[in-house]
Design a protein around this motif. Structure first.
Motif, PDB file in Angstrom:
ATOM      1  N   UNK A 130       0.817  -1.224   0.000  1.00 11.85           N
ATOM      2  CA  UNK A 130       0.000   0.000   0.000  1.00 11.85           C
ATOM      3  C   UNK A 130       0.847   1.268   0.000  1.00 11.85           C
ATOM      4  N   UNK A 131       2.093   1.165   0.452  1.00  7.49           N
ATOM      5  CA  UNK A 131       3.000   2.317   0.472  1.00  7.49           C
ATOM      6  C   UNK A 131       3.898   2.343  -0.757  1.00  7.49           C
ATOM      7  N   UNK A 132       3.567   1.496  -1.743  1.00  5.39           N
ATOM      8  CA  UNK A 132       4.302   1.411  -3.007  1.00  5.39           C
ATOM      9  C   UNK A 132       5.714   0.859  -2.844  1.00  5.39           C
ATOM     10  N   UNK A 133       5.934   0.110  -1.760  1.00  3.91           N
ATOM     11  CA  UNK A 133       7.222  -0.556  -1.555  1.00  3.91           C
ATOM     12  C   UNK A 133       7.146  -1.951  -2.158  1.00  3.91           C
ATOM     13  N   UNK A 134       8.239  -2.349  -2.789  1.00  4.78           N
ATOM     14  CA  UNK A 134       8.282  -3.676  -3.399  1.00  4.78           C
ATOM     15  C   UNK A 134       8.668  -4.704  -2.343  1.00  4.78           C
ATOM     16  N   UNK A 135       7.900  -5.801  -2.297  1.00  8.48           N
ATOM     17  CA  UNK A 135       8.138  -6.872  -1.333  1.00  8.48           C
ATOM     18  C   UNK A 135       8.288  -8.203  -2.051  1.00  8.48           C
ATOM     19  N   UNK A 136       9.139  -9.061  -1.506  1.00 12.21           N
ATOM     20  CA  UNK A 136       9.340 -10.400  -2.057  1.00 12.21           C
ATOM     21  C   UNK A 136       9.227 -11.409  -0.919  1.00 12.21           C
ATOM     22  N   UNK A 137       8.576 -12.536  -1.193  1.00  8.22           N
ATOM     23  CA  UNK A 137       8.361 -13.549  -0.159  1.00  8.22           C
ATOM     24  C   UNK A 137       9.049 -14.863  -0.486  1.00  8.22           C
ATOM     25  N   UNK A 138       9.634 -15.472   0.542  1.00  8.61           N
ATOM     26  CA  UNK A 138      10.349 -16.739   0.388  1.00  8.61           C
ATOM     27  C   UNK A 138      10.055 -17.654   1.576  1.00  8.61           C
ATOM     28  N   UNK A 139      10.132 -18.928   1.318  1.00  6.70           N
ATOM     29  CA  UNK A 139      10.070 -19.941   2.380  1.00  6.70           C
ATOM     30  C   UNK A 139      11.263 -20.865   2.155  1.00  6.70           C
ATOM     31  N   UNK A 140      12.021 -21.135   3.229  1.00  9.23           N
ATOM     32  CA  UNK A 140      13.222 -21.967   3.111  1.00  9.23           C
ATOM     33  C   UNK A 140      13.248 -22.982   4.233  1.00  9.23           C
ATOM     34  N   UNK A 141      13.681 -24.195   3.908  1.00 10.40           N
ATOM     35  CA  UNK A 141      13.802 -25.194   4.969  1.00 10.40           C
ATOM     36  C   UNK A 141      14.984 -26.122   4.731  1.00 10.40           C
ATOM     37  N   UNK A 142      15.499 -26.639   5.853  1.00 10.05           N
ATOM     38  CA  UNK A 142      16.601 -27.589   5.824  1.00 10.05           C
ATOM     39  C   UNK A 142      16.588 -28.384   7.129  1.00 10.05           C
ATOM     40  N   UNK A 143      17.390 -29.433   7.165  1.00  8.15           N
ATOM     41  CA  UNK A 143      17.647 -30.203   8.382  1.00  8.15           C
ATOM     42  C   UNK A 143      19.125 -30.070   8.711  1.00  8.15           C
ATOM     43  N   UNK A 144      19.430 -29.935   9.993  1.00  9.60           N
ATOM     44  CA  UNK A 144      20.828 -29.980  10.410  1.00  9.60           C
ATOM     45  C   UNK A 144      20.971 -30.980  11.555  1.00  9.60           C
ATOM     46  N   UNK A 145      22.176 -31.518  11.689  1.00  9.50           N
ATOM     47  CA  UNK A 145      22.521 -32.371  12.816  1.00  9.50           C
ATOM     48  C   UNK A 145      23.093 -31.463  13.896  1.00  9.50           C
ATOM     49  N   UNK A 146      22.398 -31.327  15.023  1.00  8.64           N
ATOM     50  CA  UNK A 146      22.836 -30.388  16.064  1.00  8.64           C
ATOM     51  C   UNK A 146      24.187 -30.768  16.651  1.00  8.64           C
ATOM     52  N   UNK A 147      24.537 -32.064  16.629  1.00 16.33           N
ATOM     53  CA  UNK A 147      25.835 -32.486  17.148  1.00 16.33           C
ATOM     54  C   UNK A 147      26.984 -31.911  16.319  1.00 16.33           C
ATOM     55  N   UNK A 148      26.732 -31.644  15.030  1.00 10.71           N
ATOM     56  CA  UNK A 148      27.762 -31.044  14.172  1.00 10.71           C
ATOM     57  C   UNK A 148      28.152 -29.650  14.646  1.00 10.71           C
ATOM     58  N   UNK A 149      27.270 -29.002  15.415  1.00 13.54           N
ATOM     59  CA  UNK A 149      27.494 -27.628  15.872  1.00 13.54           C
ATOM     60  C   UNK A 149      27.762 -27.558  17.375  1.00 13.54           C
TER      61      UNK A 149
END
Length: 193
Positions: free
Chosen positions: A144-163
Motif C-alpha cells: 500500500x506504500x508502493x514498496x516492493x516486497x518479495x516472499x520466500x520460504x526456506x527449509x533444511x535439516x541440520x545435525x545439532x551435534x555437528x554444531x
C-alpha cells in the motif's frame, strides 16, 4: 582515446543495470522456526524472535542473490521458560559466549519456476558448516506504500551435534530424549530498499 570513451559510454548503462538491489527482511512479517523430535514420539516447536537479514540481487528472478542472515540466540522461544533457559545454556546454544548464529550464502540456484536451492555457510556456536536450503519463491508485489516486497520460504535439516549442541540423554527404552536432527524453516518477507 575516442574508442575508450565509446566503450565506457556503451558499458556504463549495462553496469548500472547490473547493480544489485538491496532487500531487507521485514521482521514483522517473517519468522525463524525450528522443530525437533522429543522422546521419539512427538515434536517440540520453537522460534527465534530476534533476527536480521539482507538479500542483494540484480536479476528480477533472484537467481544471482547473495544472502546474509543473523539470529540472536538469546531470543529462542519454545513457550517454556525452563526449556528456553536450558537451550541458551552451554548444553546447547551457549548464548552468552556465542550470541549470534549467522548464514552467508554462496549460491542460489534456480531448480524450476519458483523453486531454488540455496547453499551457504551456517555458523552456530564456534562451528561453520556448509548447508543447503530448499527455497520456494512466493512472488513480488507492491504494498500500500508502493514498496516492493518479495516472499520466500526456506527449509533444511541440520545435525545439532555437528554444531556442538552436545546435550544428549536416552529414554529407558534407549531412544533419545531430544533427537540430533533439527528441522529449520524460515518464512521471510523482504522489502526493496
Amino acid at each position: 582515446m575516442k574508442r575508450l570513451l565509446f566503450v565506457v559510454l556503451i558499458c556504463s548503462p549495462l553496469s548500472i543495470l547490473a547493480q544489485a538491489a538491496t532487500w531487507k527482511v521485514d521482521r514483522d512479517h517473517s519468522s525463524v522456526n525450528f522443530s525437533v523430535e522429543h522422546l521419539v514420539i512427538s515434536e517440540v516447536d520453537g522460534s527465534f524472535k530476534s533476527f536480521d537479514g539482507e538479500l542483494k540481487a540484480a536479476k528480477p528472478d533472484f537467481s544471482d542473490a547473495r544472502i546474509n542472515f543473523t539470529v540472536d540466540v538469546a531470543s529462542v522461544n519454545t513457550g517454556n521458560d525452563p526449556r528456553d533457559k536450558h537451550l541458551r545454556s552451554n548444553d546447547f546454544l551457549n548464548a552468552e559466549q556465542y550470541p549470534k548464529m549467522s548464514f552467508k550464502s554462496v549460491s542460489l540456484t534456480k531448480v524450476s519456476e519458483g523453486k531454488y536451492l540455496l547453499e551457504g555457510d551456517l555458523t552456530i556456536r564456534d562451528v561453520t558448516k556448509r548447508v543447503k536450503f530448499n527455497v520456494s519463491y512466493g512472488g513480488t508485489v507492491k504494498d500500500a506504500e508502493n514498496k516492493q516486497r518479495a516472499g520466500f520460504k526456506a527449509n533444511t535439516y541440520i545435525n545439532r551435534f555437528d554444531y556442538n549442541l552436545k546435550w544428549d540423554k536416552l529414554t529407558e527404552a534407549g531412544g533419545t530424549v531430544v533427537d540430533k536432527m533439527v528441522d529449520i524453516e524460515l518464512k521471510l518477507e523482504f522489502i526493496k530498499q
